[in-house]
Design an enzyme around this catalytic site. Structure first.
Site, PDB file in Angstrom:
ATOM      1  N   LYS A 160      49.337  91.130 -39.170  1.00 20.20           N
ATOM      2  CA  LYS A 160      50.809  91.309 -39.696  1.00 20.20           C
ATOM      3  C   LYS A 160      51.767  91.352 -40.253  1.00 20.20           C
ATOM      4  CE  LYS A 160      50.748  91.078 -34.498  1.00 20.20           C
ATOM      5  NZ  LYS A 160      49.762  90.203 -34.683  1.00 20.20           N
TER       6      LYS A 160
ATOM      7  N   TYR B 208      51.939  84.089 -37.880  1.00 17.54           N
ATOM      8  CA  TYR B 208      51.103  82.944 -36.776  1.00 17.54           C
ATOM      9  C   TYR B 208      50.007  81.393 -37.248  1.00 17.54           C
ATOM     10  CZ  TYR B 208      50.786  86.741 -33.346  1.00 17.54           C
ATOM     11  OH  TYR B 208      50.794  87.504 -32.939  1.00 17.54           O
TER      12      TYR B 208
ATOM     13  N   LYS C 183      46.323  86.431 -24.395  1.00 15.12           N
ATOM     14  CA  LYS C 183      46.449  85.040 -25.499  1.00 15.12           C
ATOM     15  C   LYS C 183      45.492  84.134 -24.394  1.00 15.12           C
ATOM     16  CE  LYS C 183      48.608  81.298 -28.104  1.00 15.12           C
ATOM     17  NZ  LYS C 183      48.764  80.450 -26.212  1.00 15.12           N
TER      18      LYS C 183
ATOM     19  N   ASP D 211      43.598  90.309 -32.826  1.00 12.22           N
ATOM     20  CA  ASP D 211      44.876  90.115 -32.957  1.00 12.22           C
ATOM     21  C   ASP D 211      45.450  88.655 -33.744  1.00 12.22           C
ATOM     22  OD1 ASP D 211      47.016  92.041 -32.783  1.00 12.22           O
ATOM     23  OD2 ASP D 211      48.046  90.091 -32.143  1.00 12.22           O
TER      24      ASP D 211
ATOM     25  N   SER E  83      37.272  85.437 -18.453  1.00  9.80           N
ATOM     26  CA  SER E  83      38.295  85.854 -17.203  1.00  9.80           C
ATOM     27  C   SER E  83      38.776  86.928 -17.188  1.00  9.80           C
ATOM     28  CB  SER E  83      39.118  85.146 -16.088  1.00  9.80           C
ATOM     29  OG  SER E  83      39.911  85.409 -14.681  1.00  9.80           O
TER      30      SER E  83
ATOM     31  N   HIS F  96      55.460  93.712 -38.680  1.00 12.50           N
ATOM     32  CA  HIS F  96      55.656  92.639 -37.125  1.00 12.50           C
ATOM     33  C   HIS F  96      56.901  92.691 -37.061  1.00 12.50           C
ATOM     34  CE1 HIS F  96      54.072  87.901 -36.128  1.00 12.50           C
ATOM     35  NE2 HIS F  96      55.419  89.084 -35.207  1.00 12.50           N
TER      36      HIS F  96
END
Length: 306
Positions: free
Chosen positions: A108, A79, A263, A74, A272, A141
């Protein structure tokens, strides 16, 4: 790819795809995928790359995620790391021989590009940066304050979907009023609404509205940006199951049917997070987590009070 000038088609009777959502097991990863209201399938867990740099660190993180079993990345124009994500994805596909359609990629539209032609050109620019022929999901967005521009952007996404430049289209940071306006004017119902959702910010009324209209919730900041990992209730439940607080938070969100977007740029945390879905919270523990709601918002993108 040069900017493309294109005019919207006359809007026929809008098409509403409100279907019963189902979960299907992905054959290439260790967690479920979800069928969207347009019939496409989205992996329920994504690697989010918000604030990740447009360089080797992000390439390494995306590669580690794909190696670990993630099949959903994503990103966003805002970004400024679509190139790094694209390089990592393309190299991984070539190295592993994995078909393109087994990796789900989202980007986005940023606020500066609202309007029909600007939106279409922004999508084409994102495709160029990724080095791809199509995206699996493209989102608005943030809702433009100008409703007319917002609807023009949505018509551009509908057009891009018809042209095959994107498989599914949706929104992000839309409140109830934005969703209702879109439903009144759109041909295609959004496949998703990506909003901040976690036990401390549940937005139940907005979630209910989206669910009623077949719009899947994508929960960003599912870990409340790490600010609630020491919460006593979460810590006690994590100890009970032999899990981390982060794994409990992700499990809670996924168990509600949300797509979750943790993230991380660290390989062991990426792994994890992927191990958050092999246990089932008891009804009592779910209720205890549900009671943590306090409208705790970590970001500033959500432009409504619901």
């Amino acid at each position: 790819m040069a900017p493309i000038a294109i005019t919207p088609e006359a809007s026929p009777e809008r098409e509403i795809y409100v279907k019963k959502s189902v979960q299907v097991r992905s054959h290439s990863s260790s967690f479920s995928s979800i069928k969207l209201n347009d019939g496409n399938v989205i992996p329920q867990v994504a690697l989010g790359v918000y604030k990740a740099p447009n360089g080797q660190e992000t390439e390494d993180a995306v590669t580690a995620a794909l190696d670990a079993g993630y099949r959903h990345i994503d990103s966003a124009a805002r970004y400024a790391n679509e190139e790094a994500c694209g390089r990592a994805i393309r190299r991984w596909l070539e190295r592993t021989g994995t078909p393109r359609d087994e990796v789900f990629i989202c980007s986005k539209l940023w606020d500066a590009d609202h309007g029909f032609e600007a939106t279409f050109n922004a999508l084409c620019e994102s495709l160029d940066k990724f080095g791809l022929d199509y995206l699996d999901l493209y989102l608005i967005h943030s809702p433009a304050e100008d409703e007319e521009k917002r609807l023009e952007s949505w018509r551009a996404l509908e057009t891009a979907q018809r042209l095959g430049k994107v498989k599914s289209i949706g929104v992000s940071n839309f409140g109830a009023s934005h969703i209702e306006s879109l439903l009144e004017n759109a041909r295609v119902v959004p496949a998703v609404n990506q909003v901040e959702v976690h036990p401390f910010c549940q937005r139940q009324a907005l979630v209910d509205l989206c669910n009623e209209n077949g719009i899947r919730i994508e929960a960003y900041s599912p870990l409340a940006r790490g600010n609630k990992l020491q919460d006593p209730t979460i810590c006690a439940i994590a100890e009970k199951y032999g899990k981390t607080s982060a794994q409990v938070l992700l499990n809670w969100s996924a168990s509600r049917g949300n797509v979750v977007l943790p993230k991380s740029l660290t390989a062991h945390r990426i792994q994890s997070n992927l191990e958050s879905f092999d246990f089932k919270l008891s009804p009592e523990d779910v209720a205890a987590i549900d009671n943590l709601e306090e409208n705790y918002v970590t970001g500033s993108m959500h432009k409504s009070h619901d």
